[in-house]
Design an enzyme around this catalytic site. Structure first.
Site, short mmCIF file in Angstrom:
data_model
loop_
_atom_site.label_atom_id
_atom_site.label_comp_id
_atom_site.label_asym_id
_atom_site.label_seq_id
_atom_site.Cartn_x
_atom_site.Cartn_y
_atom_site.Cartn_z
CB SER A 256 -0.94 -0.04 1.19
OG SER A 256 -1.85 1.01 1.13
CG HIS A 257 0.36 3.57 3.42
ND1 HIS A 257 -0.55 2.56 3.57
CD2 HIS A 257 0.96 3.73 4.61
CE1 HIS A 257 -0.51 2.13 4.83
NE2 HIS A 257 0.40 2.83 5.48
CG ASP B 89 -2.71 4.09 -1.18
OD1 ASP B 89 -3.50 4.01 -2.14
OD2 ASP B 89 -2.65 3.25 -0.27
CG ASP C 256 -2.93 -0.19 -2.26
OD1 ASP C 256 -2.70 0.92 -1.76
OD2 ASP C 256 -3.70 -1.02 -1.73
CG ASP D 144 -6.16 1.04 -0.66
OD1 ASP D 144 -5.19 1.83 -0.69
OD2 ASP D 144 -6.19 0.03 0.07
NE ARG D 145 -3.77 4.30 3.27
CZ ARG D 145 -3.21 4.47 4.46
NH1 ARG D 145 -2.68 5.63 4.76
NH2 ARG D 145 -3.15 3.49 5.32
CE LYS E 26 -7.54 2.29 2.53
NZ LYS E 26 -7.25 1.03 3.24
C1 VG1 Z 1 -3.65 1.82 8.36
C2 VG1 Z 1 -4.84 2.71 8.57
C3 VG1 Z 1 -6.13 1.95 8.34
C4 VG1 Z 1 -6.09 1.31 6.94
C5 VG1 Z 1 -4.85 0.46 6.79
C6 VG1 Z 1 -4.69 -0.11 5.41
O1 VG1 Z 1 -3.66 0.78 9.32
O2 VG1 Z 1 -4.83 3.28 9.85
O3 VG1 Z 1 -7.22 2.81 8.50
O4 VG1 Z 1 -7.23 0.52 6.73
O5 VG1 Z 1 -3.69 1.23 7.07
O6 VG1 Z 1 -4.66 0.90 4.45
P1 VG1 Z 1 -2.78 0.83 10.65
O7 VG1 Z 1 -3.02 -0.49 11.32
O8 VG1 Z 1 -1.37 1.04 10.20
O9 VG1 Z 1 -3.27 1.99 11.44
V1 VG1 Z 1 -3.81 0.65 3.04
O10 VG1 Z 1 -4.02 1.89 2.05
O11 VG1 Z 1 -2.37 0.22 3.68
O12 VG1 Z 1 -4.45 -0.84 2.40
CO CO Z 2 -3.45 1.46 0.15
#
Ligand code: VG1
Ligand code: CO
Length: 561
Positions: free
Chosen positions: A117-118, A284, A286, A288-289, A386
């Protein structure tokens, strides 16, 4: 069934426990002998009934370093476990929302998404593997727990010996001994879906009538570049030269942190300010953000989902036809959307733990249409992830709609109008990344002891900077559909005026611990204060009560949102 299967002996490897969203580790960890193979085999071992035999799965990812290797491993181990059909994005590319859409459209039995992801990418950074179930959403905890258990008991994995390697670069079907691979255009189905959801005609019209309106979309060198180009330029007619930034997916995201927030997307923020951009947006790694801003406003994700919910049935064709079945947010997300639910008489309203997987059951049961997380996640029941581009197009749709009724259609006016009606939930999040894991745990234990103390009085009734503590607890969620219980989802200190402070440890980091502090306060009299000023006393309370400095040695957060 594949003829040439080989069984490889292996042994369990520690720590293959999926976090908030899949298993995320350094690339170097995934590259260790048997590491990726063990985890992929564990996914197939734990795949929900009827299991992998003759199943179809979707595979793709955000284009980061090591993705191709992982895809070949998945094909090899998957086919040996009986998967008969792989649907894979061209060159392995699929944004997370596009993968979810594809699983649903093709009625696949599940999917494997390759992304961290990010988190930054490249040989020295992160990789990730996430399993999604047949509804297109992230596997629920029952499944991720089963995957983890399988990884703790594994003694062998099966591989397929192929004469020729699967070619990921040619769209079309390829047949192998006992299974087939279909390479698809990663963008096409997704664009068709968005066309059905939004009023593209209205947005095109708006752009023609307002040629000075400036849109700037930054893919942060992540997977959404091709999606953004196709939708904003080819479908909606915005100029490629001036509206797109960093739209070529790169294996290491150009060395950047592909996280759309004010800190990591600072080049976008600077350009938006300098060029007086009306709608700035980023997604981000991937896809989704999303982040939404303008030259004179930053929309917090908690507000963004509330605004979308407010306008949805007025101007977004999809919601005009489905209505709003329900609204939801993750627990730390501000309560702005709750106010919209109340005003519109929507009683189906949910507060779930952090992580998109908790929304899926509600959507499947027809009780949820629009939801969001404060962490730049916004989406709806059109898929089960998302969806960054969806949120950006939603904003365009809303702006185009508002422009028909008023000359005040800027992001800022839309927000101020919203606050006029509902009041404002000031919100901020402080992240302390890569802190010492031991110190972070101790801090949480310290806070938890306060939650237990509640029974005996504890800090209940104590006043900090004028805020009186009403309640302290550790958030627990009972899924209303399957009754599964998720405990310890965040420590909450709630004050008598409904202001609150929430503490959690991240479940997506790959190094040390990340402490997240979420702070919220409602105000219906002063709606245009600077959020950091409005929340300062509560921030001080959070730092004092948690003794963060003492436990972690950190004076300043890494990121403030
Ligand atoms: C974070 C965010 C959460 C989100 C998750 C995955 O998790 O707080 O709201 O769903 O990332 O997002 P954490 O456990 O680090 O707080 V993504 O864009 O990484 O799929
Ligand atoms: Co993501």
């Amino acid at each position: 069934m594949v003829a040439s299967v080989r069984v490889v002996p292996t042994a369990p490897i520690d720590g293959q426990k999926p976090g908030t969203s899949g298993l995320r580790k350094r690339v170097k960890v995934f590259q260790q002998p048997h590491y990726t193979e063990n985890f992929v085999q564990s996914i197939f071992t734990a795949m929900p009934t009827p299991g992998p035999l003759n199943a179809t799965i979707v595979v793709g990812g955000d284009g980061r370093y090591f993705m191709r290797d992982a895809i070949h491993t998945i094909i090899s181990i998957g086919a040996a476990n009986g998967i008969s059909n792989f649907i894979i994005g061209k060159d392995g590319i699929l944004s997370t929302p596009a993968a979810s859409a594809l699983i649903r459209k093709r009625q696949a039995d599940g999917g494997i998404i390759l992304t961290a992801s990010h988190n930054p990418g490249g040989p020295q950074n992160d990789f990730g593997i996430k399993y999604n179930i047949r509804n297109g959403g992230p596997a629920p905890e029952s499944v991720t727990d089963a995957i983890y258990r399988a990884s703790c008991e594994i003694s062998e994995y099966k591989v397929t010996q192929l004469d020729t390697k699967v070619d990921l670069s040619i769209v079309g079907s390829q047949s192998f001994d006992g299974f087939s691979v279909e390479i698809v255009d990663p963008v096409q189905d997704y664009v068709e879906l968005l066309r059905e959801i939004f009023d593209f005609e209205l947005i095109r019209d708006f752009r023609l009538k307002n040629p000075n309106f400036k849109l700037l979309f930054d893919a942060l060198n992540g997977v959404t570049g091709p999606y953004g180009k196709r939708i904003f330029v080819e479908e909606l007619g915005f100029s490629e030269n001036s509206s797109l930034e960093q739209c070529t997916p790169l294996e290491d995201f150009g060395g950047c942190h592909p996280d759309p927030n004010l800190t990591y997307a600072h080049t976008l923020v600077e350009r938006v300010n300098r060029e007086h951009v009306d709608l700035g947006a980023a997604s981000d790694g991937d896809g989704d953000r999303n982040m939404i801003l303008s030259h004179d406003w930053f929309v917090t994700p908690s507000d963004s989902v509330a605004v979308i919910a407010h306008y949805a049935t007025e101007c977004i064709p999809y919601f005009k036809s489905t209505g709003i079945r329900g609204l939801a947010r993750s627990m730390p997300t501000s309560c702005a959307i709750d106010r919209v639910a109340k005003a519109k008489g929507i009683t189906s309203l949910f507060e779930v733990p952090t992580g998109w997987k908790f929304f899926g059951n509600l959507m499947d049961a027809g009780r949820l249409s629009i939801c969001g997380e404060e962490s730049f996640g916004t989406g709806s029941d059109h898929i089960r992830e998302k969806d960054g581009i969806w949120a950006i197009v939603a904003w365009l749709n809303i702006i185009a709609y508002v422009s028909q009724k008023s000359s005040n259609f800027s992001v800022r006016s839309i927000m101020l109008d919203f606050y006029q009606q509902y009041g404002r939930n000031y919100f901020t999040r402080y992240d302390y990344e890569e802190v010492d894991a031991d110190g972070a745990e101790k801090m949480i234990t310290h806070l938890r002891s306060m939650a237990y103390l509640e029974k005996d009085g504890g800090i209940i009734g104590a006043v900090f900077n004028g805020y009186e503590v009403a309640r302290v607890d550790d958030f627990e969620y009972v899924d209303p559909i399957d009754n599964s219980i998720s405990k310890n989802q965040g420590l909450r200190i709630i004050f008598t005026d409904s202001s609150r402070i929430v503490f959690r440890l991240s479940g997506t980091g790959s190094q040390g611990a990340t402490v997240r502090i979420y702070i919220e306060r409602y105000d219906d009299k002063h709606i245009d204060l600077d959020a950091q000023v409005a929340l300062k006393p509560l921030v001080d309370n959070a730092l004092n009560i948690s003794k963060l400095l003492e436990f972690t040695g950190r004076k300043e957060p890494t990121v403030i949102t």
